[in-house]
Design a protein around this motif. Sequence first.
Motif, PDB file in Angstrom:
ATOM      1  N   VAL A 124     -23.642  18.221  -1.569  1.00 23.19           N
ATOM      2  CA  VAL A 124     -22.099  18.005  -1.429  1.00 23.19           C
ATOM      3  C   VAL A 124     -21.508  16.715  -1.558  1.00 23.19           C
ATOM      4  O   VAL A 124     -22.396  15.530  -1.392  1.00 23.19           O
ATOM      5  CB  VAL A 124     -21.552  18.822  -0.434  1.00 23.19           C
ATOM      6  N   GLU A 125     -20.389  16.525  -1.927  1.00 31.45           N
ATOM      7  CA  GLU A 125     -19.685  15.046  -1.742  1.00 31.45           C
ATOM      8  C   GLU A 125     -19.582  14.639  -0.311  1.00 31.45           C
ATOM      9  O   GLU A 125     -19.878  15.329   0.648  1.00 31.45           O
ATOM     10  CB  GLU A 125     -18.144  15.130  -2.328  1.00 31.45           C
ATOM     11  N   ASP A 126     -19.716  13.147  -0.076  1.00 29.79           N
ATOM     12  CA  ASP A 126     -19.643  12.632   1.196  1.00 29.79           C
ATOM     13  C   ASP A 126     -18.521  13.083   2.079  1.00 29.79           C
ATOM     14  O   ASP A 126     -18.661  13.317   3.208  1.00 29.79           O
ATOM     15  CB  ASP A 126     -19.466  11.217   1.068  1.00 29.79           C
ATOM     16  N   LEU A 127     -17.358  13.514   1.351  1.00 28.91           N
ATOM     17  CA  LEU A 127     -16.247  13.907   2.100  1.00 28.91           C
ATOM     18  C   LEU A 127     -16.457  15.197   3.045  1.00 28.91           C
ATOM     19  O   LEU A 127     -16.509  15.481   4.222  1.00 28.91           O
ATOM     20  CB  LEU A 127     -14.934  14.192   1.204  1.00 28.91           C
ATOM     21  N   VAL A 128     -17.066  16.337   2.339  1.00 30.25           N
ATOM     22  CA  VAL A 128     -17.209  17.440   2.809  1.00 30.25           C
ATOM     23  C   VAL A 128     -18.522  17.335   4.063  1.00 30.25           C
ATOM     24  O   VAL A 128     -18.231  18.083   5.025  1.00 30.25           O
ATOM     25  CB  VAL A 128     -17.927  18.587   1.821  1.00 30.25           C
TER      26      VAL A 128
ATOM     27  N   ILE B 160      -7.973   9.799   2.388  1.00 31.51           N
ATOM     28  CA  ILE B 160      -8.255  10.149   1.176  1.00 31.51           C
ATOM     29  C   ILE B 160      -7.444   9.682   0.070  1.00 31.51           C
ATOM     30  O   ILE B 160      -6.221   9.122   0.342  1.00 31.51           O
ATOM     31  CB  ILE B 160      -8.689  11.596   1.084  1.00 31.51           C
ATOM     32  N   SER B 161      -7.964   9.649  -1.091  1.00 30.74           N
ATOM     33  CA  SER B 161      -7.005   9.306  -2.291  1.00 30.74           C
ATOM     34  C   SER B 161      -6.757  10.598  -2.812  1.00 30.74           C
ATOM     35  O   SER B 161      -7.394  11.651  -2.891  1.00 30.74           O
ATOM     36  CB  SER B 161      -7.849   8.470  -3.165  1.00 30.74           C
TER      37      SER B 161
ATOM     38  N   MET C  20      -5.102  12.232   5.311  1.00 27.07           N
ATOM     39  CA  MET C  20      -4.042  11.268   5.072  1.00 27.07           C
ATOM     40  C   MET C  20      -4.228  10.437   3.832  1.00 27.07           C
ATOM     41  O   MET C  20      -5.282  10.134   3.668  1.00 27.07           O
ATOM     42  CB  MET C  20      -4.015  10.228   6.276  1.00 27.07           C
ATOM     43  N   ALA C  21      -3.165  10.327   3.293  1.00 28.38           N
ATOM     44  CA  ALA C  21      -2.987   9.556   2.021  1.00 28.38           C
ATOM     45  C   ALA C  21      -1.787   8.474   2.174  1.00 28.38           C
ATOM     46  O   ALA C  21      -0.828   8.626   2.664  1.00 28.38           O
ATOM     47  CB  ALA C  21      -2.942  10.389   0.912  1.00 28.38           C
ATOM     48  N   GLU C  22      -2.365   7.134   1.768  1.00 30.55           N
ATOM     49  CA  GLU C  22      -1.193   6.191   1.860  1.00 30.55           C
ATOM     50  C   GLU C  22      -0.740   5.921   0.364  1.00 30.55           C
ATOM     51  O   GLU C  22      -1.215   6.275  -0.805  1.00 30.55           O
ATOM     52  CB  GLU C  22      -1.791   4.857   2.282  1.00 30.55           C
ATOM     53  N   ASN C  23       0.448   5.006   0.265  1.00 32.61           N
ATOM     54  CA  ASN C  23       0.867   4.617  -0.945  1.00 32.61           C
ATOM     55  C   ASN C  23       1.471   5.506  -2.003  1.00 32.61           C
ATOM     56  O   ASN C  23       1.115   5.567  -3.268  1.00 32.61           O
ATOM     57  CB  ASN C  23      -0.223   3.621  -1.780  1.00 32.61           C
ATOM     58  N   LEU C  24       1.800   6.531  -1.488  1.00 25.40           N
ATOM     59  CA  LEU C  24       2.321   7.802  -2.204  1.00 25.40           C
ATOM     60  C   LEU C  24       3.730   7.595  -2.767  1.00 25.40           C
ATOM     61  O   LEU C  24       4.696   6.934  -2.362  1.00 25.40           O
ATOM     62  CB  LEU C  24       2.338   9.205  -1.251  1.00 25.40           C
TER      63      LEU C  24
ATOM     64  N   ASN D   4      13.754   6.991  -1.378  1.00 26.19           N
ATOM     65  CA  ASN D   4      14.289   5.428  -1.501  1.00 26.19           C
ATOM     66  C   ASN D   4      13.398   4.646  -2.449  1.00 26.19           C
ATOM     67  O   ASN D   4      13.517   3.439  -2.451  1.00 26.19           O
ATOM     68  CB  ASN D   4      14.303   4.992  -0.082  1.00 26.19           C
ATOM     69  N   GLU D   5      12.572   5.333  -2.961  1.00 28.50           N
ATOM     70  CA  GLU D   5      11.630   4.415  -4.017  1.00 28.50           C
ATOM     71  C   GLU D   5      10.817   3.605  -3.538  1.00 28.50           C
ATOM     72  O   GLU D   5       9.939   2.881  -4.220  1.00 28.50           O
ATOM     73  CB  GLU D   5      12.675   3.880  -5.200  1.00 28.50           C
ATOM     74  N   GLU D   6      10.427   3.581  -2.215  1.00 27.74           N
ATOM     75  CA  GLU D   6       9.447   2.784  -1.425  1.00 27.74           C
ATOM     76  C   GLU D   6       8.306   3.710  -1.375  1.00 27.74           C
ATOM     77  O   GLU D   6       8.504   4.999  -1.103  1.00 27.74           O
ATOM     78  CB  GLU D   6      10.138   2.445  -0.142  1.00 27.74           C
ATOM     79  N   PRO D   7       7.078   3.189  -1.407  1.00 28.82           N
ATOM     80  CA  PRO D   7       5.795   4.065  -1.133  1.00 28.82           C
ATOM     81  C   PRO D   7       5.873   4.632   0.227  1.00 28.82           C
ATOM     82  O   PRO D   7       6.348   3.876   1.149  1.00 28.82           O
ATOM     83  CB  PRO D   7       4.769   3.178  -1.362  1.00 28.82           C
ATOM     84  N   PHE D   8       5.297   5.556   0.848  1.00 28.34           N
ATOM     85  CA  PHE D   8       5.195   6.360   1.749  1.00 28.34           C
ATOM     86  C   PHE D   8       3.785   6.809   2.138  1.00 28.34           C
ATOM     87  O   PHE D   8       2.814   7.208   1.286  1.00 28.34           O
ATOM     88  CB  PHE D   8       6.238   7.252   1.879  1.00 28.34           C
ATOM     89  N   SER D   9       3.388   7.250   3.573  1.00 23.01           N
ATOM     90  CA  SER D   9       2.180   7.753   3.910  1.00 23.01           C
ATOM     91  C   SER D   9       2.381   9.119   4.280  1.00 23.01           C
ATOM     92  O   SER D   9       3.485   9.595   4.841  1.00 23.01           O
ATOM     93  CB  SER D   9       1.401   7.030   5.064  1.00 23.01           C
ATOM     94  N   ALA D  10       1.410   9.789   4.063  1.00 28.64           N
ATOM     95  CA  ALA D  10       1.432  11.297   4.509  1.00 28.64           C
ATOM     96  C   ALA D  10       0.466  12.085   5.098  1.00 28.64           C
ATOM     97  O   ALA D  10      -0.696  11.576   4.658  1.00 28.64           O
ATOM     98  CB  ALA D  10       2.006  12.305   3.168  1.00 28.64           C
TER      99      ALA D  10
END
Length: 563
Positions: A23-27, A456-457, A485-489, A533-539
């Motif tokens: 499996v992948e490292d993430l799993v 993750i991405s 969690m993902a950043e720069n969305l 607001n067109e700025e990147p966000f994290s979720a």
Amino acid sequence: MRWTVKPKSEQAQVDALAKALNVEDLVAELLLQRGIRTFEEAKQFFRPQLSQLHDPFLMKDMGAAVLRIEQAMGCGENILVYGDYDVDGTTAVALVSSYLESYYPNVATYIPDRYKEGYGVSFQGIDFAEDNEFSLIIALDCGIKAIDKVAYAKEKGIDFIICDHHRPGNEIPAAVAVLDPKREDCSYPYDELCGCGVGFKLIQALGSRNGETIEDLIPYLDLVATAIGADIVPITGENRVLAFWGLKVINSRPRAGFQAIINQLKKQTLTITDVVFVIAPRINAAGRMEHGQHAVNLLKVTDLPQAEKFAAEIENYNTDRRSLDQEIAQEALLQIQENEEQDGCTSVVYKATWHKGVIGIVASRLIETYYRPTLVFTKSGEKLAASARSVKGFDVYKALEGCAETIEQFGGHKYAAGLTLLEENYEAFKAKFEEVVSQTIDPKLLTPEILIDAQISLEEVTPKLLRIIKQFEPFGPGNPSPVFMAENLKDNGYAKGVGQDESHLKMAVTQNGTPPIGCIGFNLGNKLEIVTNEEPFSAVFALDENEWQGNVSLQLKIKDIRP
């Protein structure tokens, strides 16, 4: 919200497990976080087998319990199966009584009246047993602290078998048998069973003496899975096996009572979440609004038309319960605001006329607004009764132990408890509870926490990953649905508020030019400005499926958003 990313496992462990399982490292990382380190452990996790269940005779007093029941059957005694009025208690009573009735006719059930008798074993219940010539009571999901009640029954020539999962006090009742894996002198390998789970171990032991195998008992597992979900016990070890197979029964050949509830829904396959939020509240509503015996009747009936009649009655109780708990929650919130007690570490509210059947739900609702240990009191006879609910990481049961001098009686778990006290002690209790909690709680526990499995991405978010994660089910305490969690969305320009008052957030996100992925954020409509607001966000999010007009697509279920 506090965002807490779980510490990463050692890379060597990740590599070894990923290779062993292909499996992948993430799993591999997600499995390591759940205590799974080897191929064999992973196999047991993904393919729970009934052979993994423990020998019931490893539980202290099981042999004595079985012998006493066999003696009762051999001598033609009347057996009363007694249980609490919540989901765990009513499912346990339905399970044990219907099993015994398959062999033996002299069996009846008894659920105490929430309002006249209160929680657990009652003197009134024992008097009922005496008046109707019952010489053996099997108490389920209650009884571990019923020392005086068991002694009272003994004087009347009535024996007790107790099947409980709550923490014992300093003394164990003098019953014929006390089955409770939380007993300090019990070496049973798994101590997180619910009350219905302990009842199942009892019928497993009885069945083994009748030449039955575990396969013969599979039809009872729908009841056990429902109790596991409703009672919020960890879905690990033996509970995972019982819940996994119980869900199979609910989805393939449910008993008539469950079928009648399912027929009212539009879902094909039920998850443990559906059991918790759809089936359990309806079973609970009977004991909250009318009488728990209605729930037992629904769970035991074998005729579908009759089951549908019972289910319709219970649906009405549930509708009444819903409007009542919303109304009381509003009154309780107003009381907290008017008393200007928002700055403390606890919420304690009281009104004599509040419906006793919904105060536990109201306590949970108050925590959604004021995130702290909470008690909701009402008048119950000559005394006050309360339901306590806690925040993640804080043991409210221990806090109540610290207030014992102001309380008449109490019982429960780390996160949920019940108590009674004299009205003249209410203010003293309230002050003491605030004092105990403020001295013992870590202040950070008063801010809700989101535990994040991994950052993750969006490239890693694939239908294949979702398919693997679905195999982690059933989810629950000890095995939560993975959170990422993902950043720069960035939103693709179509984010909007949806639902009543536009309180939910619907959008699609991209990350560094990836194709947009649809998202839903329940009760996150107030975050729309961060997204647009067109700025990147994290979720922070879980993976989910969106079904719309027969099409199924992958979506992110957003839990929180930050600039």
